[in-house]
Each structure stands twice: as C-alpha cells, then as structure tokens.
Design a protein around this motif. Sequence first.
Motif, PDB file in Angstrom:
ATOM      1  N   GLY A  68       0.921  -1.071   0.059  1.00 10.14           N
ATOM      2  CA  GLY A  68      -0.129   0.146   0.022  1.00 10.14           C
ATOM      3  C   GLY A  68       0.866   1.041   0.097  1.00 10.14           C
ATOM      4  O   GLY A  68       0.536   2.400   0.411  1.00 10.14           O
ATOM      5  N   SER A  69       1.967   1.215  -0.536  1.00 10.16           N
ATOM      6  CA  SER A  69       2.756   2.454  -0.656  1.00 10.16           C
ATOM      7  C   SER A  69       3.463   2.237  -2.073  1.00 10.16           C
ATOM      8  O   SER A  69       3.893   1.439  -2.232  1.00 10.16           O
ATOM      9  CB  SER A  69       3.903   2.490   0.711  1.00 10.16           C
ATOM     10  N   PRO A  70       4.154   3.771  -2.450  1.00 10.66           N
ATOM     11  CA  PRO A  70       4.952   3.623  -3.475  1.00 10.66           C
ATOM     12  C   PRO A  70       6.424   3.034  -3.159  1.00 10.66           C
ATOM     13  O   PRO A  70       6.816   2.761  -2.143  1.00 10.66           O
ATOM     14  CB  PRO A  70       5.001   5.118  -3.853  1.00 10.66           C
ATOM     15  N   ARG A  71       7.080   2.609  -4.334  1.00 14.69           N
ATOM     16  CA  ARG A  71       8.229   2.106  -4.211  1.00 14.69           C
ATOM     17  C   ARG A  71       9.181   3.351  -4.453  1.00 14.69           C
ATOM     18  O   ARG A  71       8.894   3.852  -5.635  1.00 14.69           O
ATOM     19  CB  ARG A  71       8.438   0.714  -5.139  1.00 14.69           C
ATOM     20  N   TYR A  72      10.441   3.278  -3.848  1.00 13.85           N
ATOM     21  CA  TYR A  72      11.415   4.395  -4.259  1.00 13.85           C
ATOM     22  C   TYR A  72      12.257   3.842  -5.233  1.00 13.85           C
ATOM     23  O   TYR A  72      13.076   2.928  -5.011  1.00 13.85           O
ATOM     24  CB  TYR A  72      11.951   4.940  -3.107  1.00 13.85           C
ATOM     25  N   LEU A  73      12.247   4.420  -6.310  1.00 14.13           N
ATOM     26  CA  LEU A  73      13.166   4.048  -7.657  1.00 14.13           C
ATOM     27  C   LEU A  73      14.424   4.826  -7.888  1.00 14.13           C
ATOM     28  O   LEU A  73      15.348   4.144  -8.556  1.00 14.13           O
ATOM     29  CB  LEU A  73      12.430   4.079  -8.918  1.00 14.13           C
ATOM     30  N   GLY A  74      14.405   5.804  -7.003  1.00 14.34           N
ATOM     31  CA  GLY A  74      15.809   6.658  -7.172  1.00 14.34           C
ATOM     32  C   GLY A  74      15.731   7.938  -7.730  1.00 14.34           C
ATOM     33  O   GLY A  74      14.598   8.247  -7.388  1.00 14.34           O
ATOM     34  N   ARG A  75      16.868   8.551  -8.326  1.00 11.47           N
ATOM     35  CA  ARG A  75      16.619  10.054  -8.728  1.00 11.47           C
ATOM     36  C   ARG A  75      16.822  10.167 -10.061  1.00 11.47           C
ATOM     37  O   ARG A  75      17.535   9.193 -10.813  1.00 11.47           O
ATOM     38  CB  ARG A  75      17.693  10.847  -8.015  1.00 11.47           C
ATOM     39  N   ASP A  76      16.023  11.158 -10.696  1.00  9.77           N
ATOM     40  CA  ASP A  76      16.023  11.189 -12.147  1.00  9.77           C
ATOM     41  C   ASP A  76      17.340  11.947 -12.463  1.00  9.77           C
ATOM     42  O   ASP A  76      17.775  12.337 -11.965  1.00  9.77           O
ATOM     43  CB  ASP A  76      14.756  11.255 -12.712  1.00  9.77           C
ATOM     44  N   ALA A  77      17.507  12.316 -13.797  1.00  8.19           N
ATOM     45  CA  ALA A  77      18.426  13.178 -14.404  1.00  8.19           C
ATOM     46  C   ALA A  77      18.397  14.537 -13.867  1.00  8.19           C
ATOM     47  O   ALA A  77      19.194  15.509 -13.825  1.00  8.19           O
ATOM     48  CB  ALA A  77      18.400  13.194 -15.919  1.00  8.19           C
ATOM     49  N   GLN A  78      17.188  14.895 -13.404  1.00  4.95           N
ATOM     50  CA  GLN A  78      16.918  16.199 -13.033  1.00  4.95           C
ATOM     51  C   GLN A  78      17.147  16.382 -11.339  1.00  4.95           C
ATOM     52  O   GLN A  78      16.859  17.424 -10.794  1.00  4.95           O
ATOM     53  CB  GLN A  78      15.657  16.766 -13.205  1.00  4.95           C
ATOM     54  N   GLY A  79      17.417  15.095 -10.839  1.00  4.90           N
ATOM     55  CA  GLY A  79      17.658  15.317  -9.448  1.00  4.90           C
ATOM     56  C   GLY A  79      16.449  14.949  -8.534  1.00  4.90           C
ATOM     57  O   GLY A  79      16.153  14.905  -7.278  1.00  4.90           O
ATOM     58  N   ARG A  80      15.181  14.764  -9.111  1.00  2.27           N
ATOM     59  CA  ARG A  80      14.039  14.436  -8.809  1.00  2.27           C
ATOM     60  C   ARG A  80      13.951  13.191  -7.941  1.00  2.27           C
ATOM     61  O   ARG A  80      14.440  12.295  -8.565  1.00  2.27           O
ATOM     62  CB  ARG A  80      12.846  14.666  -9.594  1.00  2.27           C
ATOM     63  N   ASP A  81      12.924  12.974  -7.030  1.00  2.00           N
ATOM     64  CA  ASP A  81      12.861  11.633  -6.503  1.00  2.00           C
ATOM     65  C   ASP A  81      11.843  10.931  -7.594  1.00  2.00           C
ATOM     66  O   ASP A  81      10.836  11.658  -7.913  1.00  2.00           O
ATOM     67  CB  ASP A  81      12.140  11.664  -5.131  1.00  2.00           C
ATOM     68  N   VAL A  82      12.024   9.440  -7.912  1.00  2.00           N
ATOM     69  CA  VAL A  82      11.027   8.632  -8.664  1.00  2.00           C
ATOM     70  C   VAL A  82      10.664   7.893  -7.767  1.00  2.00           C
ATOM     71  O   VAL A  82      11.215   7.000  -7.213  1.00  2.00           O
ATOM     72  CB  VAL A  82      11.746   8.229  -9.863  1.00  2.00           C
ATOM     73  N   LEU A  83       9.120   7.676  -7.888  1.00  2.00           N
ATOM     74  CA  LEU A  83       8.574   6.711  -6.977  1.00  2.00           C
ATOM     75  C   LEU A  83       7.544   6.067  -7.988  1.00  2.00           C
ATOM     76  O   LEU A  83       7.156   6.533  -9.099  1.00  2.00           O
ATOM     77  CB  LEU A  83       7.738   7.329  -6.135  1.00  2.00           C
ATOM     78  N   THR A  84       7.181   4.826  -7.936  1.00  2.00           N
ATOM     79  CA  THR A  84       6.099   4.175  -8.527  1.00  2.00           C
ATOM     80  C   THR A  84       4.679   4.775  -8.302  1.00  2.00           C
ATOM     81  O   THR A  84       4.261   5.257  -7.242  1.00  2.00           O
ATOM     82  CB  THR A  84       5.786   2.793  -8.243  1.00  2.00           C
ATOM     83  N   PHE A  85       4.034   5.240  -9.690  1.00  2.00           N
ATOM     84  CA  PHE A  85       2.699   5.633  -9.685  1.00  2.00           C
ATOM     85  C   PHE A  85       1.655   4.865  -9.240  1.00  2.00           C
ATOM     86  O   PHE A  85       1.786   3.631  -9.735  1.00  2.00           O
ATOM     87  CB  PHE A  85       2.396   6.389 -11.044  1.00  2.00           C
ATOM     88  N   MET A  86       0.879   4.948  -8.204  1.00  2.00           N
ATOM     89  CA  MET A  86      -0.186   3.919  -8.032  1.00  2.00           C
ATOM     90  C   MET A  86      -1.502   4.496  -8.636  1.00  2.00           C
ATOM     91  O   MET A  86      -2.096   5.288  -8.188  1.00  2.00           O
ATOM     92  CB  MET A  86      -0.286   4.209  -6.444  1.00  2.00           C
ATOM     93  N   ALA A  87      -2.075   3.546  -9.568  1.00  2.00           N
ATOM     94  CA  ALA A  87      -3.201   3.841 -10.000  1.00  2.00           C
ATOM     95  C   ALA A  87      -4.197   3.784  -9.266  1.00  2.00           C
ATOM     96  O   ALA A  87      -4.487   3.037  -8.488  1.00  2.00           O
ATOM     97  CB  ALA A  87      -3.376   2.810 -11.299  1.00  2.00           C
ATOM     98  N   GLY A  88      -5.263   4.902  -9.463  1.00  2.00           N
ATOM     99  CA  GLY A  88      -6.537   4.890  -8.877  1.00  2.00           C
ATOM    100  C   GLY A  88      -6.942   6.522  -8.723  1.00  2.00           C
ATOM    101  O   GLY A  88      -6.342   7.322  -9.643  1.00  2.00           O
ATOM    102  N   GLN A  89      -7.632   6.908  -7.804  1.00  2.00           N
ATOM    103  CA  GLN A  89      -8.351   8.171  -7.462  1.00  2.00           C
ATOM    104  C   GLN A  89      -7.904   8.715  -6.386  1.00  2.00           C
ATOM    105  O   GLN A  89      -8.039   7.929  -5.383  1.00  2.00           O
ATOM    106  CB  GLN A  89      -9.899   8.164  -7.638  1.00  2.00           C
ATOM    107  N   CYS A  90      -7.352   9.801  -6.105  1.00  2.00           N
ATOM    108  CA  CYS A  90      -7.188  10.573  -4.847  1.00  2.00           C
ATOM    109  C   CYS A  90      -8.296  11.718  -5.123  1.00  2.00           C
ATOM    110  O   CYS A  90      -8.575  12.478  -5.886  1.00  2.00           O
ATOM    111  CB  CYS A  90      -5.911  11.080  -4.704  1.00  2.00           C
TER     112      CYS A  90
END
Length: 295
Positions: A68-90
């Motif tokens: 029930g939580s995103p996975r941390y995938l690392g940082r992208d070329a712009q230095g941003r945090d990358v997480l898995t997107f969880m499909a659904g509605q917020c």
Amino acid sequence: MSTRHRPPVEARVYVPAPGEASDVELLPAGDVTEGVVRVGRTTRRPHQPQSLAVAEYLDWLEDAGFDGSPRYLGRDAQGRDVLTFMAGQCAGPVPEPWVQSEDLLASVARLVRRLHAASAGYEPRAHPFPERPSLPGHGLQDQARRTRPPEAGTLVCHLDVTPQNVVVRDDAAVGLIDFDLAGPATALRDSYNAAMHWAPLRDPADAWPGWEDVDPCRRLRIFADAYGWDEEERCRIPGFGIEAAGASYERMRHNAEVLGGGWARMWADGVGGLILRRRDWLDANAGRLVRALSG
Ligand SMILES: Nc1ncnc2c1ncn2[C@@H]1O[C@H](COP(=O)(O)OP(=O)(O)OP(=O)(O)O)[C@@H](O)[C@H]1O
Ligand SMILES: [Mg+2]
C-alpha cells in the motif's frame, strides 16, 4: 521481491523506461510540495530533506510485503525523487461525494492498521528522519497542559493520511502516498490523525461543501472498529485530539514563520482558526464522541 540487487537509497539512479518521457502529466497540487508530476508509470517529486529517510522506510515496507505504498526507484537526471505511480483516484482539495463512502472509510482504517503492522520493528539507520521543530512550551500548549505533551514514540508511520493522500480503487483504499511528514510517532497518533481527516473531526462551521449532513461520530466509530482501537484508546480520543490540535496549531504557526511557502499560505488562509475551532468542538463534544465510540 527485488531487494537483493537494490542499491542503497543515496546511490540509486532511476533508469527511464522506453518512451515514458512523452507521457507526462502534472498532478494536482497539494498545499506544500510544488511540481509533482506523473511520468509514465512513475511519480516525480522534488528532492527534499526527508527524501532519503522516506526512501529507506519505503524499502522496509516493500520488504515487509506491504503493497500500500509507492516504491522508491531512485533519482532522475533532474535530481527529482522517482516513485512508482499508484493507479487510482485521490480526493481533490474539497473531497468529492464518493469520499463519503463508509466502506471506503473502513478500508482506510484497515490500510493504516496494515501499515502499522508492517512498520513494526523499523528503525531508521543511514538516514534518520529530520527532527521536527521543538516547540516552545507557551501559548496554546499552556492552555492544554491538563493533558500530557504529545508522545514522542518509536513507530515510524505516515502522519498525513488525508483524503488527498490515499489512492482509491473500486471504493477501497489501496495506497498511501506523500510520505513527507512520516517519522517516528505512535500508532494512536497516526490512526487518530487519519480518523480526524476522514471523519472529519472539525467544527460544523468548517464543513466542506456537500459534507454538512455527514455524521462525524458515526464515521469515527466505523474507523475505530475497522482499525481496532481498544476501549482505553476510545476513551482517550477526545483528550488526545484536543492535545493534538494544540500541537498542530503551534507546528503550523512555526512552519509558516520559519519555512514560509505553502505553510505561510495555509496560515494566511486561516488554518490556525480552523484548528482552534476543531479543538473547541472536540472539547464541547467529548462526551458524545466517547458514547459513539463505546458500547
Ligand atoms: N505515487 C502516486 N500514485 C498516484 N497518485 C499520486 C502519486 N503521487 C502523487 N499522486 C497524485 O498527485 C497528488 C499530489 O501528490 P503528493 O500528495 O505526493 O504531493 P503534494 O500533496 O503536492 O504534497 P504536499 O502534501 O506535501 O503538499 C496526489 O494527491 C495524487 O492525486
Ligand atoms: Mg499530498
């Protein structure tokens, strides 16, 4: 599970999937973090002081089998945090009518319970959570001194389970996102906070449009039963909430003054008054709340 070949969080570099760069969507803005976007099947968020502490915690949750939580995938070329997107509605800033579903409410409570079970035993090592500001013991805290100061606690949990931070599919909560406020606390503090947002516990004068007829006592009971608060916890809820409101008022004021940005915007928009009215409403309705929770 892919834990064996996972580099430490600080060394993790995200390798983009083919074609994802052309699939970009700006996600609904929250109160504080700006520029959250979906890219392909990932979420990109600005890197923040707590990012690596959160990343390690998300690794632990993955290893504990929590889905029930995103996975941390690392940082992208712009230095941003990358997480898995969880499909659904917020939920949006004013939670939509579908957020009132009682089945959904119960599923939120169960998801928070599962988070707490998965978090048990977790101790940050390489990347501790940044200290929360230590708040001066004056002002509102003084008035609330008949209750104890907020417990520190050692259970790492989410601490911001708002309708906007829960991913919903088929009328059920399937994911918690936005772990920016995560840190060591207690299960009661996190579960109370989630219930407070989802009941919601607030002065009726502050009801969201369309929520005027919602019964917060009934919804609090549903949350309590689904999460599994015991009798002692149920009796403590009003006092606990009054104390939490005091601490929250001081923290919001501190963040508005020191951090500015979205915190200052929320403060200017009157969040302080809303918290004080919540505290007074809890005080005036303490008996009603305990009766709804017990028996
Ligand atoms: N991993 C994810 N899976 C699905 N939806 C997401 C994910 N991350 C973000 N979103 C969507 O983007 C919105 C904003 O993201 P997020 O909650 O992470 O940041 P924020 O609310 O802007 O941050 P803050 O609460 O710190 O201001 C969420 O309410 C949700 O609609
Ligand atoms: Mg959010």
